[in-house]
Design a protein around this motif. Structure first.
Motif, PDB file in Angstrom:
ATOM      1  N   MET A  38       0.834  -1.198   0.000  1.00 54.53           N
ATOM      2  CA  MET A  38       0.000   0.000   0.000  1.00 54.53           C
ATOM      3  C   MET A  38       0.867   1.245   0.000  1.00 54.53           C
ATOM      4  O   MET A  38       2.027   1.204   0.414  1.00 54.53           O
ATOM      5  CB  MET A  38      -0.927   0.004   1.223  1.00 54.53           C
ATOM      6  CG  MET A  38      -0.197   0.082   2.556  1.00 54.53           C
ATOM      7  SD  MET A  38      -1.307   0.086   3.988  1.00 54.53           S
ATOM      8  CE  MET A  38      -2.151   1.638   3.743  1.00 54.53           C
ATOM      9  N   ILE A  39       0.290   2.350  -0.471  1.00 56.08           N
ATOM     10  CA  ILE A  39       1.000   3.621  -0.382  1.00 56.08           C
ATOM     11  C   ILE A  39       0.508   4.355   0.857  1.00 56.08           C
ATOM     12  O   ILE A  39      -0.565   4.076   1.396  1.00 56.08           O
ATOM     13  CB  ILE A  39       0.844   4.476  -1.652  1.00 56.08           C
ATOM     14  CG1 ILE A  39      -0.553   5.080  -1.764  1.00 56.08           C
ATOM     15  CG2 ILE A  39       1.162   3.659  -2.893  1.00 56.08           C
ATOM     16  CD1 ILE A  39      -0.678   6.047  -2.912  1.00 56.08           C
TER      17      ILE A  39
ATOM     18  N   THR B  13       0.235   6.700 -15.121  1.00 54.38           N
ATOM     19  CA  THR B  13       0.835   5.692 -14.249  1.00 54.38           C
ATOM     20  C   THR B  13       2.198   6.176 -13.773  1.00 54.38           C
ATOM     21  O   THR B  13       3.015   6.632 -14.579  1.00 54.38           O
ATOM     22  CB  THR B  13       1.010   4.351 -14.989  1.00 54.38           C
ATOM     23  OG1 THR B  13      -0.269   3.890 -15.438  1.00 54.38           O
ATOM     24  CG2 THR B  13       1.627   3.298 -14.078  1.00 54.38           C
TER      25      THR B  13
ATOM     26  N   ILE C 176      -5.291   9.239  -6.572  1.00 57.27           N
ATOM     27  CA  ILE C 176      -4.006   8.541  -6.559  1.00 57.27           C
ATOM     28  C   ILE C 176      -4.194   7.205  -5.855  1.00 57.27           C
ATOM     29  O   ILE C 176      -4.518   7.164  -4.666  1.00 57.27           O
ATOM     30  CB  ILE C 176      -2.929   9.386  -5.850  1.00 57.27           C
ATOM     31  CG1 ILE C 176      -2.729  10.721  -6.590  1.00 57.27           C
ATOM     32  CG2 ILE C 176      -1.609   8.629  -5.767  1.00 57.27           C
ATOM     33  CD1 ILE C 176      -1.785  11.680  -5.898  1.00 57.27           C
ATOM     34  N   ASP C 177      -4.060   6.128  -6.601  1.00 56.35           N
ATOM     35  CA  ASP C 177      -4.240   4.785  -6.051  1.00 56.35           C
ATOM     36  C   ASP C 177      -5.593   4.664  -5.342  1.00 56.35           C
ATOM     37  O   ASP C 177      -5.714   4.066  -4.282  1.00 56.35           O
ATOM     38  CB  ASP C 177      -3.101   4.461  -5.081  1.00 56.35           C
ATOM     39  CG  ASP C 177      -2.931   2.967  -4.858  1.00 56.35           C
ATOM     40  OD1 ASP C 177      -2.971   2.212  -5.847  1.00 56.35           O
ATOM     41  OD2 ASP C 177      -2.776   2.549  -3.691  1.00 56.35           O
TER      42      ASP C 177
ATOM     43  N   VAL D 270       5.590   5.779  -1.493  1.00 55.93           N
ATOM     44  CA  VAL D 270       5.293   4.567  -2.251  1.00 55.93           C
ATOM     45  C   VAL D 270       6.423   3.554  -2.067  1.00 55.93           C
ATOM     46  O   VAL D 270       7.553   3.801  -2.508  1.00 55.93           O
ATOM     47  CB  VAL D 270       5.129   4.867  -3.753  1.00 55.93           C
ATOM     48  CG1 VAL D 270       4.743   3.594  -4.512  1.00 55.93           C
ATOM     49  CG2 VAL D 270       4.086   5.956  -3.981  1.00 55.93           C
TER      50      VAL D 270
ATOM     51  N   HIS E 191       4.903  -1.993  -3.876  1.00 54.25           N
ATOM     52  CA  HIS E 191       3.546  -1.646  -4.313  1.00 54.25           C
ATOM     53  C   HIS E 191       3.365  -1.830  -5.807  1.00 54.25           C
ATOM     54  O   HIS E 191       2.278  -2.143  -6.280  1.00 54.25           O
ATOM     55  CB  HIS E 191       3.219  -0.196  -3.924  1.00 54.25           C
ATOM     56  CG  HIS E 191       1.847   0.242  -4.336  1.00 54.25           C
ATOM     57  ND1 HIS E 191       1.553   0.687  -5.611  1.00 54.25           N
ATOM     58  CD2 HIS E 191       0.684   0.285  -3.645  1.00 54.25           C
ATOM     59  CE1 HIS E 191       0.278   1.006  -5.681  1.00 54.25           C
ATOM     60  NE2 HIS E 191      -0.278   0.773  -4.506  1.00 54.25           N
TER      61      HIS E 191
ATOM     62  N   VAL F 165       1.733   2.953  -9.697  1.00 51.94           N
ATOM     63  CA  VAL F 165       0.650   3.685  -9.039  1.00 51.94           C
ATOM     64  C   VAL F 165      -0.239   4.299 -10.118  1.00 51.94           C
ATOM     65  O   VAL F 165       0.245   5.036 -10.988  1.00 51.94           O
ATOM     66  CB  VAL F 165       1.206   4.801  -8.126  1.00 51.94           C
ATOM     67  CG1 VAL F 165       0.068   5.607  -7.501  1.00 51.94           C
ATOM     68  CG2 VAL F 165       2.101   4.209  -7.049  1.00 51.94           C
ATOM     69  N   GLU F 166      -1.518   4.000 -10.059  1.00 55.39           N
ATOM     70  CA  GLU F 166      -2.469   4.535 -11.031  1.00 55.39           C
ATOM     71  C   GLU F 166      -2.998   5.887 -10.562  1.00 55.39           C
ATOM     72  O   GLU F 166      -3.347   6.064  -9.397  1.00 55.39           O
ATOM     73  CB  GLU F 166      -3.622   3.555 -11.240  1.00 55.39           C
ATOM     74  CG  GLU F 166      -3.191   2.184 -11.751  1.00 55.39           C
ATOM     75  CD  GLU F 166      -2.398   2.260 -13.054  1.00 55.39           C
ATOM     76  OE1 GLU F 166      -2.763   3.090 -13.924  1.00 55.39           O
ATOM     77  OE2 GLU F 166      -1.411   1.514 -13.186  1.00 55.39           O
TER      78      GLU F 166
END
Length: 324
Positions: free
Chosen positions: A1-2, A271, A288-289, A301, A305, A308-309
């Motif tokens: 996870m971020i 991304t 963010i994510d 981040v 992970h 990141v989208e």
């Protein structure tokens, strides 16, 4: 996870801040001597045990979490080369007053004389413009420099440096040893090596005993040996100060062995490539994510992970350690 990161502002720094960090983060007030926000920090304020370190949302120190699992946080290649050494400190810096003329040692000097793993190269992404002072206009002997420090001839010291007007979106590269000062009102994102090491050549008007503390405990005769005394021609300033590219890597190649900063404009979906990084939202509103973020939001981040989208309209700055 971020991890979304809240403010981490060491109190009672030796120079004043303004309101830029509080405004950027959407806060109501700002303390006078909190001019820096240390983002994703595994670095302490010099001489302190924990001050400056980032705590994760679960209250663990980031430093301890990385030490426990460097591969997950930093990636296998980074950990194989450098272990749990993150090799990066990121700050928001709001100059409520002009900073003093100063310089930072390189790796060799810091290792030999201070027992530190790193020196302090740094580079800035300008968020609010003004004047910066960087690089000598002429070559200076060590004796002349020492005389100016002893006499605290501030006008002469500042007059040795090129004064350069910077605007939002400009970048400034400050190699180790380079004399510099940030002008009042400038607000910037700083990437640096993870040490708190400054050689102060002036201190009048600052909340520090520069005669005692400005030389890092080495004495000025030794400390000034870390300073680059070579002149920078006007044409050379383009190597230090220039507009950032609209997208991608923004610092000069000379900064790559120390840290990297990417500029990511977003209009729709985007991304962020996998790898340990610190994200700073400097414009617009993004998801963010899966989490909605406003200007001033900062995210940590881990390498584990993956990508990141991001979705929306805005601009991210992506800070990373050097490539292993």
């Amino acid at each position: 996870m971020i991890h979304e990161l809240g403010p981490n502002r060491p109190p009672e720094r030796f120079y004043r801040g303004g309101r830029a960090i509080a405004a950027f983060r959407g806060e109501a007030s700002a303390a006078e001597r909190e001019p820096e926000d240390w983002i994703g920090s595994v670095t302490t304020v010099r001489g302190e045990a924990e001050l400056g370190l980032t705590r994760l949302p679960d209250s663990r120190l980031l430093r301890d979490a990385v030490a426990e699992d460097p591969v997950s946080w930093l990636g296998a290649e980074h950990a194989a080369r450098w272990g749990a050494d993150v090799r990066l400190l990121v700050k928001l810096l709001d100059a409520g007053q002009r900073l003093p003329v100063h310089a930072h040692p390189d790796d060799g000097f810091a290792g030999r004389h201070l027992g530190c793993r790193h020196g302090k190269a740094e580079a800035w992404y300008i968020l609010q413009g003004g004047t910066v002072h960087v690089g000598l206009t002429r070559e200076v002997s060590v004796d002349e420099l020492a005389d100016l420090v002893r006499s605290q001839d501030v006008d002469a010291l500042l007059g040795l440096l090129h004064a350069v007007r910077v605007e939002p979106g400009d970048v400034v590269w400050v190699p180790p040893g380079e004399l510099h000062a940030i002008g009042e009102g400038v607000f910037l994102l700083e990437l640096q090596q993870p040490e708190d090491l400054s050689i102060l050549l002036e201190w009048e008007g600052f909340a520090i005993d520069g005669a005692a503390e400005g030389h890092l405990g080495l004495g000025f005769d030794r400390a000034l040996a870390a300073v680059n005394r070579r002149a920078r021609r006007v044409e050379e300033l383009a190597e230090l100060v220039r507009p950032a590219p609209v997208r991608g890597s923004v610092f000069p190649e000379a900064a790559d062995p120390y840290f990297r900063l990417e500029r990511l404009p977003v209009d729709g979906q985007a991304t962020v490539a996998a790898g340990f990084s610190l994200l700073v939202l400097v414009e617009g509103s993004l998801v963010i994510d899966g989490a909605r973020a406003a200007v001033g939001s900062t995210f940590l981040v881990p390498a584990s992970h993956g990508p990141v989208e991001v979705d929306g309209v805005g601009e991210l700055l992506v800070a990373r350690p050097p490539a292993p």
